[in-house]
Write a protein that holds these residues in place. Structure first.
Motif, PDB file in Angstrom:
ATOM      1  N   GLY A  93       0.820  -1.204   0.000  1.00 45.09           N
ATOM      2  CA  GLY A  93       0.000   0.000   0.000  1.00 45.09           C
ATOM      3  C   GLY A  93       0.848   1.246   0.000  1.00 45.09           C
ATOM      4  O   GLY A  93       2.055   1.202  -0.268  1.00 45.09           O
ATOM      5  N   LEU A  94       0.203   2.355   0.285  1.00 46.62           N
ATOM      6  CA  LEU A  94       0.861   3.658   0.334  1.00 46.62           C
ATOM      7  C   LEU A  94       1.084   4.044   1.791  1.00 46.62           C
ATOM      8  O   LEU A  94       0.146   3.987   2.604  1.00 46.62           O
ATOM      9  N   VAL A  95       2.299   4.437   2.117  1.00 39.93           N
ATOM     10  CA  VAL A  95       2.637   4.790   3.493  1.00 39.93           C
ATOM     11  C   VAL A  95       3.629   5.940   3.461  1.00 39.93           C
ATOM     12  O   VAL A  95       4.407   6.073   2.507  1.00 39.93           O
ATOM     13  N   GLN A  96       3.610   6.753   4.495  1.00 37.37           N
ATOM     14  CA  GLN A  96       4.572   7.848   4.583  1.00 37.37           C
ATOM     15  C   GLN A  96       5.923   7.342   5.064  1.00 37.37           C
ATOM     16  O   GLN A  96       6.005   6.332   5.777  1.00 37.37           O
ATOM     17  N   ALA A  97       6.944   8.060   4.702  1.00 36.86           N
ATOM     18  CA  ALA A  97       8.287   7.718   5.166  1.00 36.86           C
ATOM     19  C   ALA A  97       8.315   7.671   6.691  1.00 36.86           C
ATOM     20  O   ALA A  97       7.715   8.521   7.355  1.00 36.86           O
ATOM     21  N   GLY A  98       8.980   6.656   7.210  1.00 38.73           N
ATOM     22  CA  GLY A  98       9.031   6.442   8.652  1.00 38.73           C
ATOM     23  C   GLY A  98       7.963   5.510   9.166  1.00 38.73           C
ATOM     24  O   GLY A  98       8.027   5.069  10.314  1.00 38.73           O
ATOM     25  N   GLY A  99       6.992   5.202   8.315  1.00 38.85           N
ATOM     26  CA  GLY A  99       5.902   4.325   8.697  1.00 38.85           C
ATOM     27  C   GLY A  99       6.247   2.857   8.567  1.00 38.85           C
ATOM     28  O   GLY A  99       7.393   2.493   8.264  1.00 38.85           O
ATOM     29  N   SER A 100       5.223   2.021   8.767  1.00 38.94           N
ATOM     30  CA  SER A 100       5.415   0.570   8.757  1.00 38.94           C
ATOM     31  C   SER A 100       4.334  -0.120   7.931  1.00 38.94           C
ATOM     32  O   SER A 100       3.215   0.389   7.808  1.00 38.94           O
ATOM     33  N   LEU A 101       4.691  -1.266   7.394  1.00 41.53           N
ATOM     34  CA  LEU A 101       3.760  -2.160   6.725  1.00 41.53           C
ATOM     35  C   LEU A 101       4.164  -3.584   7.055  1.00 41.53           C
ATOM     36  O   LEU A 101       5.343  -3.851   7.322  1.00 41.53           O
ATOM     37  N   ARG A 102       3.203  -4.489   6.985  1.00 39.36           N
ATOM     38  CA  ARG A 102       3.530  -5.903   7.121  1.00 39.36           C
ATOM     39  C   ARG A 102       3.040  -6.622   5.866  1.00 39.36           C
ATOM     40  O   ARG A 102       1.841  -6.650   5.582  1.00 39.36           O
ATOM     41  N   LEU A 103       3.977  -7.191   5.138  1.00 35.56           N
ATOM     42  CA  LEU A 103       3.637  -7.973   3.955  1.00 35.56           C
ATOM     43  C   LEU A 103       3.444  -9.436   4.350  1.00 35.56           C
ATOM     44  O   LEU A 103       4.169  -9.955   5.182  1.00 35.56           O
ATOM     45  N   SER A 104       2.477 -10.066   3.704  1.00 37.96           N
ATOM     46  CA  SER A 104       2.213 -11.478   3.927  1.00 37.96           C
ATOM     47  C   SER A 104       2.391 -12.246   2.634  1.00 37.96           C
ATOM     48  O   SER A 104       2.042 -11.752   1.560  1.00 37.96           O
ATOM     49  N   CYS A 105       2.910 -13.450   2.760  1.00 36.49           N
ATOM     50  CA  CYS A 105       3.044 -14.370   1.630  1.00 36.49           C
ATOM     51  C   CYS A 105       2.339 -15.653   2.052  1.00 36.49           C
ATOM     52  O   CYS A 105       2.886 -16.440   2.822  1.00 36.49           O
TER      53      CYS A 105
END
Length: 121
Positions: A10-22
């Motif tokens: 997705g779209l996130v601001q610098a310094g943020g977090s995401l969790r990708l799943s496979c």
């Protein structure tokens, strides 16, 4: 045959977090080493992180080491990439791959379709 489906981009601001799943289906996912790769526009695909069958050994590209821990959940047949302290240069399509070999440059047998990660400044 193993089918891999990535999600969580997705779209996130610098310094943020995401969790990708496979998420995997088909043959026993726990028999395979799993890796994450990424490809930015106009650039070659590059290795990000990988995890062994047992989960005891993990490998990271220098650019993400300390920021993108990789983990796997055997009950859910899923491998995660926890992306923290994101930078604009992390923007790319992220792919997961599964294979029986381990080490730099080894081929992977199965690939997902990719998930877009966009980091804005």
């Amino acid at each position: 045959q193993v089918q891999l489906v990535e999600s969580g981009g997705g779209l996130v601001q610098a310094g943020g977090s995401l969790r990708l799943s496979c998420a995997a289906s088909g043959r026993t996912f726990s028999d395979y080493n799993v890796a994450w790769f990424r490809q930015a526009p106009g650039k070659q695909r590059e290795f990000v992180a990988s995890i062994t069958v047992s989960g005891s050994v993990k490998s990271y590209a220098a650019a993400v080491k300390g920021r993108f821990p990789i983990s796997r959940d055997y009950a859910k047949n899923t491998v995660f990439l926890h992306m923290n302290s994101l930078k604009t240069e992390d923007t790319a399509v992220y792919y997961c791959a599964a294979g029986r070999n381990w080490g730099p440059g080894v081929p992977y047998d199965y690939w997902g379709q990719g998930t877009q990660v966009t980091v804005s400044s």
